[in-house]
Design an enzyme around this catalytic site. Structure first.
Site, PDB file in Angstrom:
ATOM      1  N   ASP A  95     -13.859  -1.451   3.007  1.00 51.69           N
ATOM      2  CA  ASP A  95     -12.922  -1.622   4.126  1.00 51.69           C
ATOM      3  C   ASP A  95     -13.613  -1.099   5.386  1.00 51.69           C
ATOM      4  O   ASP A  95     -14.266  -1.862   6.122  1.00 51.69           O
ATOM      5  CB  ASP A  95     -11.609  -0.880   3.802  1.00 51.69           C
ATOM      6  CG  ASP A  95     -10.613  -0.806   4.956  1.00 51.69           C
ATOM      7  OD1 ASP A  95     -10.933  -1.240   6.065  1.00 51.69           O
ATOM      8  OD2 ASP A  95      -9.484  -0.285   4.752  1.00 51.69           O
TER       9      ASP A  95
ATOM     10  N   LYS B 210      -9.887  -6.990   7.793  1.00 49.00           N
ATOM     11  CA  LYS B 210      -8.872  -6.683   8.808  1.00 49.00           C
ATOM     12  C   LYS B 210      -9.461  -7.160  10.119  1.00 49.00           C
ATOM     13  O   LYS B 210     -10.408  -6.540  10.613  1.00 49.00           O
ATOM     14  CB  LYS B 210      -8.626  -5.175   8.910  1.00 49.00           C
ATOM     15  CG  LYS B 210      -8.012  -4.530   7.689  1.00 49.00           C
ATOM     16  CD  LYS B 210      -7.901  -3.021   7.893  1.00 49.00           C
ATOM     17  CE  LYS B 210      -7.401  -2.353   6.642  1.00 49.00           C
ATOM     18  NZ  LYS B 210      -7.467  -0.874   6.743  1.00 49.00           N
TER      19      LYS B 210
ATOM     20  N   ASP C 142      -7.202   3.107  -3.054  1.00 44.68           N
ATOM     21  CA  ASP C 142      -7.924   3.174  -1.771  1.00 44.68           C
ATOM     22  C   ASP C 142      -8.163   4.645  -1.423  1.00 44.68           C
ATOM     23  O   ASP C 142      -7.210   5.421  -1.303  1.00 44.68           O
ATOM     24  CB  ASP C 142      -7.088   2.502  -0.677  1.00 44.68           C
ATOM     25  CG  ASP C 142      -7.814   2.422   0.659  1.00 44.68           C
ATOM     26  OD1 ASP C 142      -8.963   2.899   0.765  1.00 44.68           O
ATOM     27  OD2 ASP C 142      -7.220   1.859   1.614  1.00 44.68           O
TER      28      ASP C 142
ATOM     29  N   SER D   3       0.859  -1.176   0.000  1.00 45.22           N
ATOM     30  CA  SER D   3       0.000   0.000   0.000  1.00 45.22           C
ATOM     31  C   SER D   3       0.898   1.230   0.000  1.00 45.22           C
ATOM     32  O   SER D   3       1.680   1.437   0.931  1.00 45.22           O
ATOM     33  CB  SER D   3      -0.885  -0.026   1.249  1.00 45.22           C
ATOM     34  OG  SER D   3      -1.617   1.165   1.362  1.00 45.22           O
TER      35      SER D   3
ATOM     36  N   LYS E 223      -1.001  -0.882  -4.386  1.00 49.33           N
ATOM     37  CA  LYS E 223      -2.207  -0.118  -4.049  1.00 49.33           C
ATOM     38  C   LYS E 223      -1.801   1.334  -3.863  1.00 49.33           C
ATOM     39  O   LYS E 223      -0.836   1.624  -3.147  1.00 49.33           O
ATOM     40  CB  LYS E 223      -2.830  -0.690  -2.775  1.00 49.33           C
ATOM     41  CG  LYS E 223      -3.875   0.186  -2.107  1.00 49.33           C
ATOM     42  CD  LYS E 223      -4.598  -0.593  -1.022  1.00 49.33           C
ATOM     43  CE  LYS E 223      -4.699   0.192   0.267  1.00 49.33           C
ATOM     44  NZ  LYS E 223      -5.391  -0.566   1.338  1.00 49.33           N
TER      45      LYS E 223
ATOM     46  N   GLU F 283     -11.212   0.837  -3.323  1.00 48.66           N
ATOM     47  CA  GLU F 283     -11.508   0.530  -1.920  1.00 48.66           C
ATOM     48  C   GLU F 283     -12.112   1.756  -1.228  1.00 48.66           C
ATOM     49  O   GLU F 283     -11.561   2.857  -1.310  1.00 48.66           O
ATOM     50  CB  GLU F 283     -10.179   0.127  -1.263  1.00 48.66           C
ATOM     51  CG  GLU F 283     -10.256  -0.336   0.171  1.00 48.66           C
ATOM     52  CD  GLU F 283      -8.855  -0.760   0.673  1.00 48.66           C
ATOM     53  OE1 GLU F 283      -7.952  -1.005  -0.156  1.00 48.66           O
ATOM     54  OE2 GLU F 283      -8.693  -0.819   1.894  1.00 48.66           O
TER      55      GLU F 283
HETATM   56  O1  OSB Z   1      -7.205   1.817   4.548  1.00 46.01           O
HETATM   57  O2  OSB Z   1      -6.162   0.034   4.174  1.00 46.01           O
HETATM   58  C1  OSB Z   1      -6.244   1.107   4.776  1.00 46.01           C
HETATM   59  C2  OSB Z   1      -3.105   1.687   6.909  1.00 46.01           C
HETATM   60  C3  OSB Z   1      -3.677   2.224   8.046  1.00 46.01           C
HETATM   61  C4  OSB Z   1      -5.025   2.414   8.088  1.00 46.01           C
HETATM   62  C5  OSB Z   1      -5.831   2.076   6.987  1.00 46.01           C
HETATM   63  C6  OSB Z   1      -5.281   1.517   5.848  1.00 46.01           C
HETATM   64  C7  OSB Z   1      -3.884   1.349   5.799  1.00 46.01           C
HETATM   65  C8  OSB Z   1      -3.174   0.839   4.641  1.00 46.01           C
HETATM   66  C9  OSB Z   1      -1.809   0.225   4.880  1.00 46.01           C
HETATM   67  O3  OSB Z   1      -3.571   0.945   3.500  1.00 46.01           O
HETATM   68  C10 OSB Z   1      -1.804  -1.252   4.735  1.00 46.01           C
HETATM   69  C11 OSB Z   1      -0.539  -1.837   5.313  1.00 46.01           C
HETATM   70  O4  OSB Z   1       0.474  -1.876   4.621  1.00 46.01           O
HETATM   71  O5  OSB Z   1      -0.568  -2.275   6.484  1.00 46.01           O
HETATM   72 MG    MG Z   2      -8.407   0.753   3.191  1.00 44.98          MG
END
Ligand code: OSB
Ligand code: MG
Length: 370
Positions: free
Chosen positions: A238, A262, A188, A135, A161, A213
């Site tokens: 999400d 998650k 995202d 990400s 991402k 997302e």
């Molecule tokens: O929205 O997926 C998300 C990190 C912190 C809070 C929300 C998100 C994220 C990430 C990072 O996109 C994902 C990672 O590498 O842990």
């Molecule tokens: Mg997200």
């Protein structure tokens, strides 16, 4: 069985680089690390919560307060025969799912270590490696973004991402797609758009994305159901999916084609598995999101992602993508096929570096059964 002792630690552990989304920027982990002890065995969990309540309603101070004042005492008071009992014991506390997850996941680890079973096998995992990507946060300009993405691709990550927001969406995505026409790419928005932005979001359709997302409000399902048929890009939720019921509502409303799981957002590995099972039965794909976890939370993510319906690459990068030094002695490293290897050791498999954990601890509290 009684839990004898619960230890909570607030840590501060800097990231290798700041992480920026449509709504916040964080310089390091503010996770709350949970240790539970029973019958001479130790289990570890993590609430991978941010320093500010900009992703969900929690931050490190709310987790600290709620865990100390309510969750840990409830856990210490309860008779726990299996990890799934924890969610029931903590049920009276509304919301605060990241706080609950720290304790619940620690109890899963405890039972795994007691029974000599890996967390992946306890959860019903079927894979020995899980596909992962990266990400990529919002960068200062497109040149920098291309350098950052290029470096991750050079590291071997096969899925990227991009975090997007108004003013940083169509053009960065176009640039990455033009530079690497064949990579797996997704975006995202972290809840920054509104239904009235549907036409604008449809401009992303030309980039062949795996998914978009959480474009709309963090607690919305209804408008996502309206938005979905207006986009060709598959819609993924999400923030909105915080329980098995929320997953069921989204599925029944056809609000998404894909769910980001998650366990921390959902408040437990048990409920995350229920979301996985509901989605699988409905033909909705899932993939494993990330919360920039330390090595403790990361180990639980990798175990979860080994379940059969995790068919898209996860946001579970190797530890060195986040931290120069992590609080575990056995960080994940990226395999050449853009996978992480699922631990087979008892529990989550994380070997905690207790000396370094002590160094990065900024507050600690211990609660015991009399
Ligand atoms: O929205 O997926 C998300 C990190 C912190 C809070 C929300 C998100 C994220 C990430 C990072 O996109 C994902 C990672 O590498 O842990
Ligand atoms: Mg997200």
């Amino acid at each position: 069985m009684r839990i004898d002792r619960v230890e909570l630690r607030q840590i501060q552990l800097p990231y290798v680089a700041p992480f920026e989304t449509s709504g916040w920027r964080e310089l390091g982990s503010f996770a709350v690390i949970v240790r539970v002890d029973a019958e001479g065995v130790t289990g570890w969990g993590e609430s991978p919560v941010g320093g500010a309540p900009f992703y969900n309603e929690e931050n490190h101070n709310t987790v600290w307060t709620i865990a100390q004042d309510f969750l840990a005492p409830m856990l210490l008071d309860a008779d726990i025969e299996q990890p799934d009992d924890v969610a029931r014991v903590l049920q009276r506390v509304r919301g605060n799912r990241m706080a609950k997850f720290g304790l619940e996941s620690a109890v899963w680890d405890l039972f795994g270590r007691m029974q000599g079973r890996s967390l992946a096998s306890m959860l019903g995992g079927v894979r020995d490696r899980v596909d992962v990507g990266v990400s990529v946060g919002i960068q200062k300009d497109i040149d920098t973004l291309l350098k950052v993405v290029g470096a991750y691709l050079d590291n071997g990550y096969q899925r990227i991402k991009l975090k997007i927001k108004p003013g940083w969406d169509i053009e960065p995505t176009r640039a990455v797609r033009a530079t690497w026409p064949h990579i797996k790419l997704q975006v995202d928005a972290n809840s920054i758009y509104h239904l009235s932005d549907a036409e604008h979001l449809a401009r992303l359709d030309e980039f062949g994305l795996l998914l978009i997302e959480q474009p709309l409000e963090h607690d919305d399902i209804f408008d996502h159901a309206k938005l979905r048929p207006m986009l060709r890009t598959p819609l993924c939720l999400d923030e909105s999916i915080i329980s098995p019921d929320h997953a069921r509502w989204a599925i029944e409303m056809e609000a998404c084609a894909i769910i980001n799981i998650k366990p921390s957002r959902i408040g437990g590995l048990g409920d995350a598995r229920r979301v996985h099972d509901l989605a699988q039965a409905a033909g909705v794909a899932v993939w494993h999101g990330g919360m920039l976890e330390t090595g403790i939370g990361r180990a639980a993510c990798v175990a979860m992602a080994s379940l059969p319906n995790f068919t898209l690459p996860g946001d579970i990068s190797a530890n060195d993508r986040y931290f120069k030094r992590d609080i575990v002695q056995n960080p994940f490293t990226l395999n050449p096929d853009s996978t992480l290897t699922v631990p087979t050791a008892p529990g989550n498999g994380a070997v905690v570096d207790e000396e370094f954990l002590e160094e990065v601890t900024v507050a600690k509290v211990v609660m015991r059964n009399a």
